[in-house]
Enzyme design. Structure first.
Site, PDB file in Angstrom:
ATOM      1  CE1 TYR A 159      54.407  -0.760  32.458  1.00  0.00           C
ATOM      2  CE2 TYR A 159      54.270  -0.901  30.067  1.00  0.00           C
ATOM      3  CZ  TYR A 159      53.961  -1.411  31.321  1.00  0.00           C
ATOM      4  OH  TYR A 159      53.214  -2.570  31.422  1.00  0.00           O
ATOM      5  CE  LYS A 163      56.368  -3.808  32.482  1.00  0.00           C
ATOM      6  NZ  LYS A 163      56.275  -4.791  33.576  1.00  0.00           N
TER       7      LYS A 163
END
Ligand code: NAP
Length: 251
Positions: A159, A163
């Protein structure tokens, strides 16, 4: 004007992940700002209900069910938007998933799935949206990142990579398209009250909130407010920016 049509001067905004949480609040806000909003998510029923509510309260919206991890479906979804409206002015890449795990146990599948939905799908929509935005000499690309993309987080290397990747990608797009009246920015939320944070252990959330200057979770509407600003006419000189909306987490 039928519910699925936009009038000629109305800006068309595509919001991914609009079925719930932050994306739903963004869609509601952009609709209240007077834009025609295209709601994208896999849950057809949820976005069709939301589109009905928005149109029922005088707004302009349509639901486009789509699994963004399916390239062909994503291409067809955006092509349909151009065909129906002949324009695309605002793109909000908000759809996101988590598949948490410590690196020693993280599978290739969990890494790829998170990169696929959170970064690759966003890249493909930015690329497809660039041409109509250039044609209109106006555009707003707003990618929803996370503070995790800046600070990292144990159990979220997939993640965090996605991002962080969004930040580099968005800044590059901003540099490439800045001369065409197109801005590209990232909003990096902290802990926001949604299904995504509901899935976290209560104790972890309690401790995290205790360390925050704001001493509370954020609300989806607070992210939507920042999207509304970045999508506005007045934000035309703001590009390549990462706006943390995080109750002071990064401060
Ligand atoms: P959420 O409640 O889990 O909602 C995620 C949204 O993404 C849903 O609408 C989901 O719709 C959609 N989605 C997921 N996979 C998709 C796919 N393959 N194709 C199309 N749509 C897909 O999450 P949230 O908390 O609102 O988060 C929204 C964004 O903010 C995410 O990018 C997240 O990483 C970011 N963020 C959230 C927080 C937070 O604290 N909540 C913090 C930092 C960043 P369907 O399931 O219907 O497809």
């Amino acid at each position: 004007m039928t519910p699925a049509e936009s009038d000629n001067n109305q800006r068309v905004a595509v919001v991914t992940g609009a079925s719930r949480g932050i994306g739903k609040a963004i869609a509601e806000r952009l609709c209240a700002d007077g834009h025609h909003v295209v709601l994208v998510a896999r849950s057809a029923e949820a976005i069709e209900t939301l589109a009905g509510e928005l149109v029922g309260s005088g707004g302009s919206a349509e639901a486009c069910p789509c699994d963004l991890s399916d390239d062909a479906a994503a291409d067809a979804m955006l092509e349909g938007v151009f065909e129906r409206h002949g324009r695309l002015d605002i793109l909000v890449n908000n759809a996101g998933i988590t598949r948490d795990g410590l690196i020693l146990r993280m599978s290739d599948e969990d890494f790829d799935a998170v990169l696929g939905t959170n970064l690759r799908a966003a890249f493909r929509l930015c690329r497809a949206a660039a041409r109509p935005m250039m044609r209109g000499r106006w555009g707003r690309i707003i990618n929803i990142g996370s503070v995790v993309g800046i600070m990292g987080n144990p159990g979220q290397c997939n993640y965090a990579a996605a991002k962080a990747g969004l930040i580099g990608m968005t800044r590059s797009i901003g540099k490439e398209l800045g001369g065409k009246g197109i801005t590209a920015n990232v909003i990096a939320p902290g802990f926001i009250e949604t299904d995504m944070t509901d899935a976290l252990p209560d104790q972890l959330v309690k401790e995290a909130v205790g360390r925050l200057p704001a001493r509370r979770l954020g609300k989806p509407e607070e992210i939507a407010h920042s999207v509304s600003f970045l999508a506005s006419e007045g934000a035309g000189y703001v590009t390549g920016h990462v706006l943390a909306v995080d109750g002071g987490m990064l401060s």
